[in-house]
Write a protein that holds these residues in place. Sequence first.
Motif, PDB file in Angstrom:
ATOM      1  N   VAL B  70      43.335  32.823  39.473  1.00  0.00           N
ATOM      2  CA  VAL B  70      43.649  33.705  38.347  1.00  0.00           C
ATOM      3  C   VAL B  70      42.884  33.322  37.087  1.00  0.00           C
ATOM      4  O   VAL B  70      42.391  32.200  36.950  1.00  0.00           O
ATOM      5  CB  VAL B  70      45.162  33.658  38.032  1.00  0.00           C
ATOM      6  N   CYS B  71      42.834  34.264  36.164  1.00  0.00           N
ATOM      7  CA  CYS B  71      42.226  34.004  34.858  1.00  0.00           C
ATOM      8  C   CYS B  71      42.694  35.062  33.876  1.00  0.00           C
ATOM      9  O   CYS B  71      41.968  35.997  33.558  1.00  0.00           O
ATOM     10  CB  CYS B  71      40.705  33.998  34.970  1.00  0.00           C
TER      11      CYS B  71
ATOM     12  N   PHE D  47      40.811  43.743  33.985  1.00  0.00           N
ATOM     13  CA  PHE D  47      41.914  42.914  34.479  1.00  0.00           C
ATOM     14  C   PHE D  47      42.771  43.656  35.493  1.00  0.00           C
ATOM     15  O   PHE D  47      43.088  44.825  35.304  1.00  0.00           O
ATOM     16  CB  PHE D  47      42.820  42.490  33.315  1.00  0.00           C
ATOM     17  N   ASP D  48      43.124  42.949  36.566  1.00  0.00           N
ATOM     18  CA  ASP D  48      44.205  43.368  37.457  1.00  0.00           C
ATOM     19  C   ASP D  48      45.403  42.475  37.162  1.00  0.00           C
ATOM     20  O   ASP D  48      45.237  41.270  36.954  1.00  0.00           O
ATOM     21  CB  ASP D  48      43.828  43.122  38.934  1.00  0.00           C
ATOM     22  N   ILE D 117      47.000  37.209  37.086  1.00  0.00           N
ATOM     23  CA  ILE D 117      46.065  38.140  36.443  1.00  0.00           C
ATOM     24  C   ILE D 117      44.662  37.778  36.904  1.00  0.00           C
ATOM     25  O   ILE D 117      44.297  36.609  36.935  1.00  0.00           O
ATOM     26  CB  ILE D 117      46.159  38.035  34.897  1.00  0.00           C
ATOM     27  N   TRP D 118      43.895  38.804  37.267  1.00  0.00           N
ATOM     28  CA  TRP D 118      42.532  38.586  37.760  1.00  0.00           C
ATOM     29  C   TRP D 118      41.549  39.246  36.827  1.00  0.00           C
ATOM     30  O   TRP D 118      41.742  40.394  36.393  1.00  0.00           O
ATOM     31  CB  TRP D 118      42.421  39.095  39.192  1.00  0.00           C
ATOM     32  N   LYS D 119      40.492  38.485  36.543  1.00  0.00           N
ATOM     33  CA  LYS D 119      39.513  38.894  35.539  1.00  0.00           C
ATOM     34  C   LYS D 119      38.182  39.245  36.200  1.00  0.00           C
ATOM     35  O   LYS D 119      37.734  38.546  37.116  1.00  0.00           O
ATOM     36  CB  LYS D 119      39.305  37.732  34.564  1.00  0.00           C
TER      37      LYS D 119
END
Lengths: 73, 73, 144, 144
Positions: B70-71, D47-48, D117-119
């Motif tokens: 994640v990020c 973002f997801d 959260i994915w960037k």
Amino acid sequence: MVKVEFLGPIGKASIEIEANTLAEVSKILKEEEDISHWLSQCAVAVNDVMISDLDFSLKDGDKISILPPVCGG
Amino acid sequence: MVKVEFLGPIGKASIEIEANTLAEVSKILKEEEDISHWLSQCAVAVNDVMISDLDFSLKDGDKISILPPVCGG
Amino acid sequence: MELYQGPLDIKEIFGRWLEEESRANYGAYIPFVGTIRAEEGIDGLSFDIYGPILAVWFERWQEIAKTKGAKVKMAHAVGDVPIHTSSYIAAVFSPKRRVALEMIDAFVEDFKANAPIWKYDLVDGKRHYATDRSTPMSGAGLLA
Amino acid sequence: MELYQGPLDIKEIFGRWLEEESRANYGAYIPFVGTIRAEEGIDGLSFDIYGPILAVWFERWQEIAKTKGAKVKMAHAVGDVPIHTSSYIAAVFSPKRRVALEMIDAFVEDFKANAPIWKYDLVDGKRHYATDRSTPMSGAGLLA
């Protein structure tokens, strides 16, 4: 002559004294009844620069500020 | 049957599999070519609770989420 | 550095600072907002500030920030500030979050200890110096 | 917890949070604002978010804050966020400054490491997963 200002809660008007070093200022202020008890808690600035050396030499017209304990924010 | 969801960048549609523990899920996913290389980096949730026990037992209808690195922010 | 008579318009200041730096490519913006708490029957707090030394103090912090690619801003109230209104906002902008998180802490703590500001409780329209909450500045006692 | 499609209206959120807590007698309010930096030719980030686990993560932080008399708030963008606009604001309110200064640091760092959260970098309208900047969550590798 140098000018000594008492800031914040000290509530004393500025005075003008003859002094060539901060050590001499100290000697004079210790004799002022309404200020002497503040001195152990106060920092000192000369011409708005904080000073931590008692031998700091003063010249005519210098402004010495006496700063009591602070609490900004 | 349990449902396995692949989140974020994994980009794979959900699958339904037969499994009674996460260990069994692991065994099945390791055989999926497009997912096996993700597993070392992924965390796992069952019904939206993060799980760190491979023996965790599953019941019919459970939702297993596979969460890649994640990020946020 | 901004000084205001009475309580700060925090929204205005926050928004203006955000806009001032909106093209400066900072990734992190951390303000610290200080608000007057209702306690011990006070109507508010009141502040004296000695501007020239505060300016010197703040200039040093601008230099510290610059060496880390960051920027600091601050505003403080002078005079009376009623409870539930704000007397202080400080902020750090920096490219990355670690610098900003560490600097806002150091900046706010040094402000508390060394900014030439004096605080008074306001009770029935009278000022009472907050002796118990005040800290002698670095180097205090030189003349004692 | 607030999720928005696209960039956040930071001023609106900051001001609303300030007002929501204006009578709660907190002395310190520290927001952290995250803004997209222009770098390496990106047009922005995308973002997801997996909402259900983010909600659980956030609920735990609300409990942690409560034990210290504090309160946490957060808002994050979903989807595309252009450079120089903001994707993230988190905040801590607390009676005293030390709790707030320490909690905003811990909260933001834990968010970075454990919020689902994915960037993605946005380049020429395409999303590229930010592999190099992403962190495996606690417990990653269980199924490997």
